[in-house]
Scaffold this active site. Sequence first.
Site, PDB file in Angstrom:
ATOM      1  N   GLY A  11       0.723  -1.086  -0.168  1.00 27.11           N
ATOM      2  CA  GLY A  11       0.142   0.055  -0.054  1.00 27.11           C
ATOM      3  C   GLY A  11       0.740   1.303  -0.348  1.00 27.11           C
ATOM      4  N   ARG A  72       0.617  -5.868  -6.336  1.00 29.00           N
ATOM      5  CA  ARG A  72       1.021  -7.374  -5.547  1.00 29.00           C
ATOM      6  C   ARG A  72       1.030  -7.260  -6.186  1.00 29.00           C
ATOM      7  NH1 ARG A  72      -0.277  -5.310  -1.004  1.00 29.00           N
ATOM      8  NH2 ARG A  72      -2.395  -3.178  -0.353  1.00 29.00           N
ATOM      9  N   ASP A 103       5.105  -5.398   6.156  1.00 33.34           N
ATOM     10  CA  ASP A 103       5.963  -6.013   6.120  1.00 33.34           C
ATOM     11  C   ASP A 103       5.913  -7.493   5.421  1.00 33.34           C
ATOM     12  OD1 ASP A 103       3.248  -6.601   6.459  1.00 33.34           O
ATOM     13  OD2 ASP A 103       3.396  -7.644   8.768  1.00 33.34           O
ATOM     14  N   THR A 125       4.093   2.635   5.539  1.00 29.66           N
ATOM     15  CA  THR A 125       3.456   2.004   5.794  1.00 29.66           C
ATOM     16  C   THR A 125       2.248   3.268   6.794  1.00 29.66           C
ATOM     17  OG1 THR A 125       1.382  -0.024   6.607  1.00 29.66           O
ATOM     18  CG2 THR A 125       4.013   0.496   7.599  1.00 29.66           C
ATOM     19  N   ASP A 127       0.515   2.469   8.381  1.00 30.27           N
ATOM     20  CA  ASP A 127      -0.330   1.473   9.823  1.00 30.27           C
ATOM     21  C   ASP A 127       0.450   1.400  11.122  1.00 30.27           C
ATOM     22  OD1 ASP A 127      -2.458   0.757   8.673  1.00 30.27           O
ATOM     23  OD2 ASP A 127      -1.424  -1.053   7.555  1.00 30.27           O
ATOM     24  N   ASP A 129       3.033  -0.551  12.132  1.00 30.16           N
ATOM     25  CA  ASP A 129       2.602  -1.710  12.418  1.00 30.16           C
ATOM     26  C   ASP A 129       4.071  -2.290  12.504  1.00 30.16           C
ATOM     27  OD1 ASP A 129       2.590  -2.075  10.038  1.00 30.16           O
ATOM     28  OD2 ASP A 129       0.721  -3.301  10.107  1.00 30.16           O
ATOM     29  N   ARG A 171      -5.308  -1.868   9.683  1.00 30.90           N
ATOM     30  CA  ARG A 171      -5.150  -3.482   9.245  1.00 30.90           C
ATOM     31  C   ARG A 171      -5.225  -4.121  10.811  1.00 30.90           C
ATOM     32  NH1 ARG A 171      -0.464  -6.698   6.362  1.00 30.90           N
ATOM     33  NH2 ARG A 171       0.572  -4.847   7.917  1.00 30.90           N
ATOM     34  N   ARG A 243     -24.357   8.049  13.919  1.00 29.21           N
ATOM     35  CA  ARG A 243     -23.686   7.822  13.059  1.00 29.21           C
ATOM     36  C   ARG A 243     -22.345   7.038  12.969  1.00 29.21           C
ATOM     37  NH1 ARG A 243     -28.771   8.322  12.703  1.00 29.21           N
ATOM     38  NH2 ARG A 243     -29.675   9.824  10.864  1.00 29.21           N
TER      39      ARG A 243
END
Length: 319
Positions: A11, A72, A103, A125, A127, A129, A171, A243
Amino acid sequence: MKKIGVLTSGGDAPGMNAAIRATVRKAIYHEMEVIGVKNGYQGLMDGNFEEMHLGSVGDIIHRGGTILFSARSEKFKTDEGQLRAVEQMKKAGIEGLIVIGGDGSFKGAQKLTEKGVPCIGVPGTIDNDIAGTDFTIGFDTSLNTIIDAVDKVRDTATSHERTYVIEVMGRDAGDLALWAGLSVGAESILIPEQKDEFSQIVDRLNRGHKRGKKHSIILLAEGVGSGFDVGKKIEEATDLETRVTVLGHIQRGGSPTGQDRVLASRLGAAAVELLLNNKGGRMVGIRNNQIVDNDINDILKMKHHINNEMFQLSKELSI
């Protein structure tokens, strides 16, 4: 080492272009040739290469996304695909490779290192992570995008006296939700690493409503589940009009913040330094504002952890 390659994989993340720029210019400063690999590992197997010059990376430090594009590839996960990539690099004279990604990208970098092409991983990334680094490229920009969006949602939440569930990316990691939730004063933060009892969320919402609070904001990490499911449960349990807003891929875009531009520049340059010293199978990162590097195998075995003190603080401040 006289010729290296650079690619972006997985990504996209704001700041990847700044990392590409730093890689290219640092290498040229040391009189190395640089080959840009288009479309990630798929482009590596296809030999989709472009020689990079100083001008190739001019005027890109402020741009989101990646000028090398990303893709990918299931075929690259096979031994056949990896050998094809090695063959293409040898044919082009590429002696080392810098991989900017997450990763999954690092797993590919480690496989290539084992097959004789030294690779360095640069964590890119949103994320955040990845173990072995305090921050990844793109996290800060994405965080600020979320904060800006939630601030806007808060205006309409107040006007209509509603509860809003904001679903963010990440993620299986909760960093984006945690940092954003603390930044915007969310009543509850739902992340995969901490299983908050639903009754506690309901209690906080009811307490706020009783004291005259006009709106409530709940930050939900996508790794926990669907924002729409959580919103429905909250409305049923509290009778508060609820909402749901799913921010989606807007979180990946935009011009990188100063923090991400500096981080990307430092990490990209550090990756080149490692290749200059004939090191491979490493990942560069930042710890306590100092550039570090670790064995990719070790990084892939480690788990990224959230800051539990921050999570506890968010609960104490949302009473």
